[in-house]
Design a protein around this motif. Structure first.
Motif, PDB file in Angstrom:
ATOM      1  N   GLU A 109      30.481 -46.657  19.613  1.00  0.00           N
ATOM      2  CA  GLU A 109      30.852 -46.016  21.089  1.00  0.00           C
ATOM      3  C   GLU A 109      30.665 -46.922  22.314  1.00  0.00           C
ATOM      4  OE1 GLU A 109      31.397 -42.344  20.941  1.00  0.00           O
ATOM      5  OE2 GLU A 109      32.174 -42.571  18.938  1.00  0.00           O
ATOM      6  N   THR A 150      30.005 -46.854  27.049  1.00  0.00           N
ATOM      7  CA  THR A 150      30.706 -46.423  28.394  1.00  0.00           C
ATOM      8  C   THR A 150      31.472 -47.435  28.624  1.00  0.00           C
ATOM      9  OG1 THR A 150      28.560 -45.300  28.117  1.00  0.00           O
ATOM     10  CG2 THR A 150      29.553 -45.320  30.418  1.00  0.00           C
ATOM     11  N   SER A 205      37.010 -50.570  35.940  1.00  0.00           N
ATOM     12  CA  SER A 205      37.973 -50.654  35.448  1.00  0.00           C
ATOM     13  C   SER A 205      39.160 -51.347  36.052  1.00  0.00           C
ATOM     14  CB  SER A 205      39.143 -48.714  36.356  1.00  0.00           C
ATOM     15  OG  SER A 205      40.429 -48.930  35.945  1.00  0.00           O
ATOM     16  N   ARG A 243      43.834 -39.899  30.612  1.00  0.00           N
ATOM     17  CA  ARG A 243      42.334 -40.276  31.788  1.00  0.00           C
ATOM     18  C   ARG A 243      41.496 -41.002  31.459  1.00  0.00           C
ATOM     19  NH1 ARG A 243      47.672 -41.888  34.237  1.00  0.00           N
ATOM     20  NH2 ARG A 243      48.524 -39.959  35.153  1.00  0.00           N
ATOM     21  N   ILE A 244      41.662 -42.008  31.893  1.00  0.00           N
ATOM     22  CA  ILE A 244      40.223 -43.019  30.978  1.00  0.00           C
ATOM     23  C   ILE A 244      39.945 -42.740  33.204  1.00  0.00           C
ATOM     24  CG2 ILE A 244      39.019 -43.859  29.841  1.00  0.00           C
ATOM     25  CD1 ILE A 244      39.974 -42.935  28.030  1.00  0.00           C
ATOM     26  N   LEU A 245      38.140 -42.503  32.903  1.00  0.00           N
ATOM     27  CA  LEU A 245      37.146 -43.404  34.889  1.00  0.00           C
ATOM     28  C   LEU A 245      36.391 -43.920  33.788  1.00  0.00           C
ATOM     29  CD1 LEU A 245      37.845 -39.839  36.208  1.00  0.00           C
ATOM     30  CD2 LEU A 245      38.998 -41.626  36.253  1.00  0.00           C
ATOM     31  N   GLY A 248      32.535 -44.178  34.132  1.00  0.00           N
ATOM     32  CA  GLY A 248      31.821 -43.942  33.334  1.00  0.00           C
ATOM     33  C   GLY A 248      31.666 -42.913  31.931  1.00  0.00           C
ATOM     34  N   ASP A 249      33.324 -42.791  31.661  1.00  0.00           N
ATOM     35  CA  ASP A 249      33.491 -41.878  30.637  1.00  0.00           C
ATOM     36  C   ASP A 249      32.772 -42.683  29.446  1.00  0.00           C
ATOM     37  OD1 ASP A 249      34.850 -40.312  31.943  1.00  0.00           O
ATOM     38  OD2 ASP A 249      36.943 -40.781  31.580  1.00  0.00           O
ATOM     39  N   ARG A 250      33.182 -41.696  28.247  1.00  0.00           N
ATOM     40  CA  ARG A 250      31.973 -41.992  26.787  1.00  0.00           C
ATOM     41  C   ARG A 250      33.538 -42.505  25.924  1.00  0.00           C
ATOM     42  NH1 ARG A 250      27.452 -44.612  25.260  1.00  0.00           N
ATOM     43  NH2 ARG A 250      27.747 -43.432  23.675  1.00  0.00           N
ATOM     44  N   VAL A 251      33.793 -42.986  25.807  1.00  0.00           N
ATOM     45  CA  VAL A 251      34.536 -43.812  24.311  1.00  0.00           C
ATOM     46  C   VAL A 251      34.237 -44.511  23.433  1.00  0.00           C
ATOM     47  CG1 VAL A 251      36.649 -44.337  26.636  1.00  0.00           C
ATOM     48  CG2 VAL A 251      35.110 -46.474  25.836  1.00  0.00           C
ATOM     49  N   ARG A 253      38.519 -41.048  23.299  1.00  0.00           N
ATOM     50  CA  ARG A 253      37.622 -40.375  24.773  1.00  0.00           C
ATOM     51  C   ARG A 253      36.917 -39.429  24.637  1.00  0.00           C
ATOM     52  NH1 ARG A 253      39.896 -37.739  30.458  1.00  0.00           N
ATOM     53  NH2 ARG A 253      39.453 -36.093  29.126  1.00  0.00           N
ATOM     54  N   ASN A 254      35.683 -39.269  24.525  1.00  0.00           N
ATOM     55  CA  ASN A 254      34.163 -38.052  24.088  1.00  0.00           C
ATOM     56  C   ASN A 254      34.351 -37.819  25.726  1.00  0.00           C
ATOM     57  OD1 ASN A 254      34.380 -39.638  21.765  1.00  0.00           O
ATOM     58  ND2 ASN A 254      32.181 -40.843  22.602  1.00  0.00           N
TER      59      ASN A 254
END
Length: 71
Positions: free
Chosen positions: A10, A12, A16, A46-48, A50-53, A70-71
């Motif tokens: 996991e 963050t 990008s 979409r991945i921004l 701050g997203d958890r992945v 993407r969580n």
């Protein structure tokens, strides 16, 4: 088919980069350069910043990986 030798971790998104590439800060403090998996590209997820992945990394090169969820 999932490869048995990959490790799933996991992290963050911290930056990008062009061509669906991202810098991911893993929970253990490492930074990984990761690209989107085919399924995420296909369904236009979409991945921004701050997203958890969830990232899959190879045992041979821990500094690169593939974003699989993407969580």
């Amino acid at each position: 088919m999932k490869n048995k030798s990959t490790q799933r971790e996991e992290g963050t998104i911290i930056e990008s980069l062009p061509s669906t590439t991202f810098k991911v800060k893993m929970d253990d403090g490492r930074e990984v350069l990761a690209h989107l998996s085919g399924r995420l590209r296909r369904f236009h997820i979409r991945i921004l910043v701050g997203d958890r992945v969830s990232v899959e990394t190879s045992p041979y090169d821990r500094s690169r990986g593939r974003i699989i969820y993407r969580n």
